[in-house]
Write a protein that holds these residues in place. Structure first.
Motif, PDB file in Angstrom:
ATOM      1  N   TRP A   1       9.149   4.898   5.988  1.00  0.00           N
ATOM      2  CA  TRP A   1      10.329   4.198   5.385  1.00  0.00           C
ATOM      3  C   TRP A   1      11.485   5.044   4.865  1.00  0.00           C
ATOM      4  O   TRP A   1      12.717   4.887   4.981  1.00  0.00           O
ATOM      5  CB  TRP A   1       9.973   3.403   4.463  1.00  0.00           C
TER       6      TRP A   1
ATOM      7  N   ASP B   1      13.003   3.578  -1.935  1.00  0.00           N
ATOM      8  CA  ASP B   1      11.925   4.000  -1.519  1.00  0.00           C
ATOM      9  C   ASP B   1      10.710   3.085  -1.720  1.00  0.00           C
ATOM     10  O   ASP B   1      10.868   2.246  -2.839  1.00  0.00           O
ATOM     11  CB  ASP B   1      11.544   5.345  -1.828  1.00  0.00           C
ATOM     12  N   ARG B   2       9.529   3.037  -1.163  1.00  0.00           N
ATOM     13  CA  ARG B   2       8.369   2.479  -1.476  1.00  0.00           C
ATOM     14  C   ARG B   2       7.199   3.370  -1.275  1.00  0.00           C
ATOM     15  O   ARG B   2       7.152   4.400  -0.693  1.00  0.00           O
ATOM     16  CB  ARG B   2       8.272   1.274  -0.735  1.00  0.00           C
ATOM     17  N   GLY B   3       5.930   2.898  -1.682  1.00  0.00           N
ATOM     18  CA  GLY B   3       4.773   3.760  -1.504  1.00  0.00           C
ATOM     19  C   GLY B   3       3.730   3.433  -2.447  1.00  0.00           C
ATOM     20  O   GLY B   3       3.401   2.239  -2.877  1.00  0.00           O
ATOM     21  N   THR B   4       3.151   4.472  -3.051  1.00  0.00           N
ATOM     22  CA  THR B   4       2.036   4.154  -4.174  1.00  0.00           C
ATOM     23  C   THR B   4       1.782   5.073  -5.229  1.00  0.00           C
ATOM     24  O   THR B   4       2.528   6.319  -5.113  1.00  0.00           O
ATOM     25  CB  THR B   4       0.529   4.373  -3.293  1.00  0.00           C
TER      26      THR B   4
ATOM     27  N   ASP C   1       6.232   6.433   0.985  1.00  0.00           N
ATOM     28  CA  ASP C   1       6.154   5.943   2.500  1.00  0.00           C
ATOM     29  C   ASP C   1       7.132   6.604   3.296  1.00  0.00           C
ATOM     30  O   ASP C   1       8.241   6.770   3.500  1.00  0.00           O
ATOM     31  CB  ASP C   1       6.451   4.542   2.510  1.00  0.00           C
TER      32      ASP C   1
ATOM     33  N   ARG D   1       0.905  -0.257  -5.668  1.00  0.00           N
ATOM     34  CA  ARG D   1       1.706  -0.358  -4.387  1.00  0.00           C
ATOM     35  C   ARG D   1       3.101  -0.290  -5.039  1.00  0.00           C
ATOM     36  O   ARG D   1       3.461  -1.233  -5.881  1.00  0.00           O
ATOM     37  CB  ARG D   1       1.307  -1.464  -3.520  1.00  0.00           C
TER      38      ARG D   1
END
Length: 220
Positions: free
Chosen positions: A92, A49-52, A89, A57
């Motif tokens: 994603w 995963d990605r995001g904040t 995200d 970030r």
């Protein structure tokens, strides 16, 4: 004894919430560790995963023993013991879930079409996804098999078939699609096949002692 990160994503799919920072690591890579994470680390054939997290970030997430490392662009504005909002995200995550569930579905369908084949590995990265099987299969019949597999996949995607998480999320987690056999898995998945728009079988080839099915997939 080293503590471990609770991997909440195994039982819940929240895309937003709060996390408590337990460690900040500054070096060649900038890493945030939290008490509980909703971010899926890369592994099991699935991209991370990605995001904040707070102002940072999250670029990549990885297992590190019992810990989960969140690689970020900056540690500024974060402190150990602080509580910060997080956001996964969602687009994603959805794309990777679609690819992962598609790989499981391909495994179940092809095993039912070719009883001598057994799925042994999956690499569900968008743009390079494949499922690998072991067992006897004649390469001369792969074109027909690809057509048959594609037809069956289209039929299944047109139905509201549930994708269930079974077992204990932290010790015996399995994913089951409809009546296909459950598969041990720590990845993220769609909730139903209706959340997959299309699965395209790109090729079926023999690679050494394995049969490799390459595919791509799209959310609605």
């Amino acid at each position: 004894m080293e503590s471990s990160t609770k991997k909440v994503y195994l039982e819940r799919a929240d895309a937003t919430g709060n996390v408590v920072v337990t460690e900040l690591i500054a070096g060649e890579s900038l890493i945030v560790r939290v008490a509980e994470t909703w971010f899926h680390p890369q592994g099991g054939g699935q991209k991370s995963d990605r995001g904040t997290i707070g102002p940072a970030r999250v670029l990549h997430v990885a297992h590190n023993g019992g810990m989960v490392d969140h690689f970020v662009d900056s540690l500024a504005g974060l402190s150990v013991g602080g509580t910060y909002g997080f956001a996964v995200d969602s687009a994603w995550r959805t794309l990777n879930s679609v690819y992962h569930s598609s790989g499981h579905l391909i495994a179940g369908v092809l095993e039912s079409l070719q009883h001598g084949l057994t799925a042994v590995a999956g690499h569900q990265w968008p743009g390079e996804a494949r499922v690998e099987f072991e067992g006897p299969a004649e390469a001369s019949g792969f074109d027909g098999l690809a057509t048959e597999l594609s037809t069956r996949l289209r039929e299944l995607l047109s139905k509201s078939i549930e994708v269930k998480v079974t077992g204990d999320p932290y010790s015996s987690r399995e994913i089951q699609i409809g009546d296909f056999p459950p598969i041990p898995c720590g990845g993220t998945h769609v909730r139903a096949l209706s959340e997959i728009s299309v699965i395209r079988v790109l090729s079926i080839k023999r690679k050494g002692n394995r049969v490799r099915v390459a595919y791509d997939a799209l959310p609605p």
